[in-house]
Design a protein around this motif. Structure first.
Motif, mmCIF file in Angstrom:
data_model
loop_
_atom_site.group_PDB
_atom_site.id
_atom_site.type_symbol
_atom_site.label_atom_id
_atom_site.label_comp_id
_atom_site.label_asym_id
_atom_site.label_seq_id
_atom_site.Cartn_x
_atom_site.Cartn_y
_atom_site.Cartn_z
ATOM 1 N N LEU A 206 0.824 -1.205 0.000
ATOM 2 C CA LEU A 206 0.000 0.000 0.000
ATOM 3 C C LEU A 206 0.862 1.260 0.000
ATOM 4 O O LEU A 206 0.559 2.222 -0.714
ATOM 5 C CB LEU A 206 -0.940 0.000 1.213
ATOM 6 C CG LEU A 206 -1.897 1.177 1.331
ATOM 7 C CD1 LEU A 206 -2.855 1.206 0.144
ATOM 8 C CD2 LEU A 206 -2.658 1.089 2.643
ATOM 9 N N ALA A 207 1.951 1.242 0.762
ATOM 10 C CA ALA A 207 2.847 2.406 0.794
ATOM 11 C C ALA A 207 3.501 2.632 -0.564
ATOM 12 O O ALA A 207 3.572 3.768 -1.052
ATOM 13 C CB ALA A 207 3.912 2.218 1.871
ATOM 14 N N ILE A 208 3.963 1.573 -1.190
ATOM 15 C CA ILE A 208 4.610 1.703 -2.500
ATOM 16 C C ILE A 208 3.598 2.129 -3.566
ATOM 17 O O ILE A 208 3.869 3.019 -4.373
ATOM 18 C CB ILE A 208 5.312 0.388 -2.889
ATOM 19 C CG1 ILE A 208 6.498 0.147 -1.951
ATOM 20 C CG2 ILE A 208 5.766 0.414 -4.337
ATOM 21 C CD1 ILE A 208 7.111 -1.224 -2.090
ATOM 22 N N TRP A 209 2.416 1.501 -3.558
ATOM 23 C CA TRP A 209 1.408 1.843 -4.557
ATOM 24 C C TRP A 209 0.936 3.283 -4.410
ATOM 25 O O TRP A 209 0.831 4.011 -5.386
ATOM 26 C CB TRP A 209 0.238 0.874 -4.460
ATOM 27 C CG TRP A 209 -0.889 1.227 -5.374
ATOM 28 C CD1 TRP A 209 -2.137 1.618 -5.016
ATOM 29 C CD2 TRP A 209 -0.868 1.249 -6.802
ATOM 30 N NE1 TRP A 209 -2.888 1.871 -6.132
ATOM 31 C CE2 TRP A 209 -2.134 1.652 -7.246
ATOM 32 C CE3 TRP A 209 0.105 0.968 -7.756
ATOM 33 C CZ2 TRP A 209 -2.460 1.775 -8.585
ATOM 34 C CZ3 TRP A 209 -0.224 1.091 -9.093
ATOM 35 C CH2 TRP A 209 -1.483 1.488 -9.495
ATOM 36 N N SER A 210 0.647 3.713 -3.188
ATOM 37 C CA SER A 210 0.183 5.084 -3.010
ATOM 38 C C SER A 210 1.311 6.084 -3.265
ATOM 39 O O SER A 210 1.057 7.188 -3.758
ATOM 40 C CB SER A 210 -0.428 5.276 -1.622
ATOM 41 O OG SER A 210 0.480 4.915 -0.622
ATOM 42 N N GLY A 211 2.552 5.709 -2.969
ATOM 43 C CA GLY A 211 3.678 6.568 -3.328
ATOM 44 C C GLY A 211 3.824 6.701 -4.825
ATOM 45 O O GLY A 211 4.100 7.789 -5.341
ATOM 46 N N PHE A 212 3.636 5.603 -5.549
ATOM 47 C CA PHE A 212 3.665 5.659 -7.014
ATOM 48 C C PHE A 212 2.545 6.543 -7.540
ATOM 49 O O PHE A 212 2.761 7.367 -8.427
ATOM 50 C CB PHE A 212 3.529 4.248 -7.596
ATOM 51 C CG PHE A 212 3.300 4.246 -9.072
ATOM 52 C CD1 PHE A 212 4.333 4.479 -9.947
ATOM 53 C CD2 PHE A 212 2.026 4.020 -9.582
ATOM 54 C CE1 PHE A 212 4.116 4.489 -11.319
ATOM 55 C CE2 PHE A 212 1.795 4.027 -10.939
ATOM 56 C CZ PHE A 212 2.843 4.264 -11.815
ATOM 57 N N ARG A 213 1.339 6.384 -6.992
ATOM 58 C CA ARG A 213 0.208 7.199 -7.440
ATOM 59 C C ARG A 213 0.431 8.677 -7.130
ATOM 60 O O ARG A 213 -0.034 9.543 -7.849
ATOM 61 C CB ARG A 213 -1.094 6.739 -6.770
ATOM 62 C CG ARG A 213 -1.618 5.408 -7.213
ATOM 63 C CD ARG A 213 -2.086 5.378 -8.645
ATOM 64 N NE ARG A 213 -3.067 6.389 -8.982
ATOM 65 C CZ ARG A 213 -4.371 6.215 -8.989
ATOM 66 N NH1 ARG A 213 -4.878 5.033 -8.690
ATOM 67 N NH2 ARG A 213 -5.174 7.207 -9.318
ATOM 68 N N TYR A 214 1.150 8.955 -6.049
ATOM 69 C CA TYR A 214 1.426 10.347 -5.685
ATOM 70 C C TYR A 214 2.353 11.020 -6.697
ATOM 71 O O TYR A 214 2.127 12.159 -7.082
ATOM 72 C CB TYR A 214 2.037 10.414 -4.289
ATOM 73 C CG TYR A 214 2.391 11.813 -3.854
ATOM 74 C CD1 TYR A 214 1.404 12.705 -3.465
ATOM 75 C CD2 TYR A 214 3.708 12.247 -3.838
ATOM 76 C CE1 TYR A 214 1.708 13.993 -3.079
ATOM 77 C CE2 TYR A 214 4.038 13.534 -3.454
ATOM 78 C CZ TYR A 214 3.026 14.402 -3.070
ATOM 79 O OH TYR A 214 3.350 15.679 -2.688
#
Length: 136
Positions: free
Chosen positions: A102-110
């Motif tokens: 979740l941290a990596i995915w939301s960081g990518f989306r950011y």
């Protein structure tokens, strides 16, 4: 934690136990209060994280391709025996996997396309509880 009402210092059979992140103790204590002290409530956090991984896989598939790809990816992940087994026992492997993904995915989306503040907040919140240890 519920018996002693001390939600800061985790204990295992009366002994101070700082080896695991506090988030796991807090969520298990919350589920014990909501559903009673039983196997269901002790394993619920890991099970919800396993479902979270499946839903996150679906969202990634939808983002990169289409709904059909997301459904297939989530279906494939839900058939993995290891994923199902780790999601059923009360260890921190599944919550760790879910929160890191979740941290990596939301960081990518950011950082992708247009930065949105909510993705940065989700990335920060999902990665914050993982390394928490009162001993430093």
């Amino acid at each position: 934690m519920n018996a002693s009402a001390d939600y800061i210092t985790p204990r295992l059979k009366g002994a101070v136990y700082f080896e695991k992140p506090a988030l796991a103790y807090w969520t298990t204590a919350l589920f014990f209060k909501l559903f009673g002290e039983n196997e269901f409530s002790s394993r619920l956090f890991a099970a919800l994280c396993a479902w979270g991984c499946i839903l996150l896989t679906y969202r990634m598939g939808v983002f990169f391709h289409d709904t059909r790809t997301g459904l297939f990816a989530a279906a494939v992940l839900s058939t993995f025996l290891y994923h199902a087994a780790i999601g059923r026992i009360n260890i921190l492997d599944m919550p760790l996997a879910f929160l890191v993904c979740l941290a990596i995915w939301s960081g990518f989306r950011y950082v992708a396309a247009t930065p949105r503040r909510k993705y940065g907040c989700i990335s920060s919140i999902s990665s914050a509880p993982l390394p928490f240890s009162p001993r430093g």
